[in-house]
Design a protein around this motif. Structure first.
Motif, PDB file in Angstrom:
ATOM      1  N   THR A   4       0.829  -1.202   0.000  1.00 28.98           N
ATOM      2  CA  THR A   4       0.000   0.000   0.000  1.00 28.98           C
ATOM      3  C   THR A   4       0.864   1.253   0.000  1.00 28.98           C
ATOM      4  N   VAL A   5       1.896   1.273   0.830  1.00 30.42           N
ATOM      5  CA  VAL A   5       2.797   2.433   0.887  1.00 30.42           C
ATOM      6  C   VAL A   5       3.490   2.627  -0.455  1.00 30.42           C
ATOM      7  N   VAL A   6       3.984   1.562  -1.031  1.00 30.51           N
ATOM      8  CA  VAL A   6       4.680   1.665  -2.319  1.00 30.51           C
ATOM      9  C   VAL A   6       3.722   2.146  -3.403  1.00 30.51           C
ATOM     10  N   GLU A   7       2.509   1.650  -3.403  1.00 31.14           N
ATOM     11  CA  GLU A   7       1.525   2.093  -4.396  1.00 31.14           C
ATOM     12  C   GLU A   7       1.220   3.582  -4.251  1.00 31.14           C
ATOM     13  N   GLN A   8       1.168   4.076  -3.024  1.00 36.92           N
ATOM     14  CA  GLN A   8       0.816   5.469  -2.796  1.00 36.92           C
ATOM     15  C   GLN A   8       2.002   6.422  -2.918  1.00 36.92           C
ATOM     16  N   HIS A   9       3.223   5.933  -2.615  1.00 37.82           N
ATOM     17  CA  HIS A   9       4.377   6.837  -2.549  1.00 37.82           C
ATOM     18  C   HIS A   9       5.540   6.424  -3.440  1.00 37.82           C
ATOM     19  N   ALA A  10       5.421   5.323  -4.153  1.00 40.22           N
ATOM     20  CA  ALA A  10       6.401   4.843  -5.121  1.00 40.22           C
ATOM     21  C   ALA A  10       7.640   4.195  -4.514  1.00 40.22           C
ATOM     22  N   GLN A  11       7.988   4.500  -3.276  1.00 38.05           N
ATOM     23  CA  GLN A  11       9.168   3.881  -2.678  1.00 38.05           C
ATOM     24  C   GLN A  11       9.139   4.026  -1.163  1.00 38.05           C
ATOM     25  N   ILE A  12       9.990   3.238  -0.512  1.00 44.19           N
ATOM     26  CA  ILE A  12      10.209   3.380   0.925  1.00 44.19           C
ATOM     27  C   ILE A  12      11.664   3.783   1.087  1.00 44.19           C
ATOM     28  N   SER A  13      11.902   4.937   1.657  1.00 36.96           N
ATOM     29  CA  SER A  13      13.263   5.430   1.826  1.00 36.96           C
ATOM     30  C   SER A  13      13.837   5.065   3.181  1.00 36.96           C
ATOM     31  N   VAL A  14      12.994   5.021   4.212  1.00 38.78           N
ATOM     32  CA  VAL A  14      13.473   4.785   5.573  1.00 38.78           C
ATOM     33  C   VAL A  14      12.471   3.908   6.309  1.00 38.78           C
ATOM     34  N   LEU A  15      12.975   2.912   7.038  1.00 41.27           N
ATOM     35  CA  LEU A  15      12.150   2.122   7.948  1.00 41.27           C
ATOM     36  C   LEU A  15      12.684   2.361   9.353  1.00 41.27           C
ATOM     37  N   VAL A  16      11.784   2.594  10.291  1.00 44.29           N
ATOM     38  CA  VAL A  16      12.192   2.877  11.668  1.00 44.29           C
ATOM     39  C   VAL A  16      11.629   1.800  12.581  1.00 44.29           C
ATOM     40  N   ASN A  17      12.492   1.210  13.392  1.00 42.37           N
ATOM     41  CA  ASN A  17      12.067   0.276  14.415  1.00 42.37           C
ATOM     42  C   ASN A  17      11.995   1.053  15.719  1.00 42.37           C
ATOM     43  N   CYS A  18      10.804   1.202  16.251  1.00 47.44           N
ATOM     44  CA  CYS A  18      10.622   2.022  17.439  1.00 47.44           C
ATOM     45  C   CYS A  18      10.107   1.174  18.606  1.00 47.44           C
ATOM     46  N   ALA A  19      10.581  -0.074  18.670  1.00 48.42           N
ATOM     47  CA  ALA A  19      10.160  -0.955  19.758  1.00 48.42           C
ATOM     48  C   ALA A  19      10.917  -0.590  21.027  1.00 48.42           C
ATOM     49  N   GLY A  20      10.263  -0.681  22.156  1.00 54.11           N
ATOM     50  CA  GLY A  20      10.953  -0.412  23.402  1.00 54.11           C
ATOM     51  C   GLY A  20      10.048  -0.562  24.604  1.00 54.11           C
ATOM     52  N   VAL A  21      10.664  -0.797  25.732  1.00 57.35           N
ATOM     53  CA  VAL A  21       9.949  -0.891  27.006  1.00 57.35           C
ATOM     54  C   VAL A  21      10.746  -0.131  28.059  1.00 57.35           C
ATOM     55  N   ASN A  22      10.130   0.109  29.188  1.00 60.85           N
ATOM     56  CA  ASN A  22      10.792   0.823  30.271  1.00 60.85           C
ATOM     57  C   ASN A  22      10.303   0.246  31.592  1.00 60.85           C
ATOM     58  N   MET A  23      11.077   0.465  32.633  1.00 64.62           N
ATOM     59  CA  MET A  23      10.673   0.062  33.983  1.00 64.62           C
ATOM     60  C   MET A  23      10.744   1.297  34.877  1.00 64.62           C
ATOM     61  N   ARG A  24       9.813   1.388  35.784  1.00 66.98           N
ATOM     62  CA  ARG A  24       9.768   2.553  36.669  1.00 66.98           C
ATOM     63  C   ARG A  24      10.545   2.284  37.949  1.00 66.98           C
ATOM     64  N   LYS A  25      11.867   2.267  37.789  1.00 67.64           N
ATOM     65  CA  LYS A  25      12.752   2.231  38.943  1.00 67.64           C
ATOM     66  C   LYS A  25      14.116   2.725  38.496  1.00 67.64           C
TER      67      LYS A  25
END
Length: 57
Positions: A4-25
């Motif tokens: 879908t992204v390629v059809e709408q924008h012709a290419q993907i220039s950057v992929l970002v992995n934004c996975a993460g967790v945190n602990m409150r201590k």
């Protein structure tokens, strides 16, 4: 989703992995298991887009 992204924008220039967790201590109070819990998602996650590598522009 990738198609879908390629059809709408012709290419993907950057992929970002934004996975993460945190602990409150304080980081000084983290156990080894806490560090594993925090660092494994961003370090071990895989981008499974199944899209060929970007071509040079």
């Amino acid at each position: 989703m990738v198609q879908t992204v390629v059809e709408q924008h012709a290419q993907i220039s950057v992929l970002v992995n934004c996975a993460g967790v945190n602990m409150r201590k304080l980081a000084l109070d983290y156990t080894e298991e806490d560090w594993d819990y925090i660092t494994e998602p961003p370090l071990l996650s895989v981008c499974a887009a199944r899209y060929p590598p970007p071509r040079r522009q």
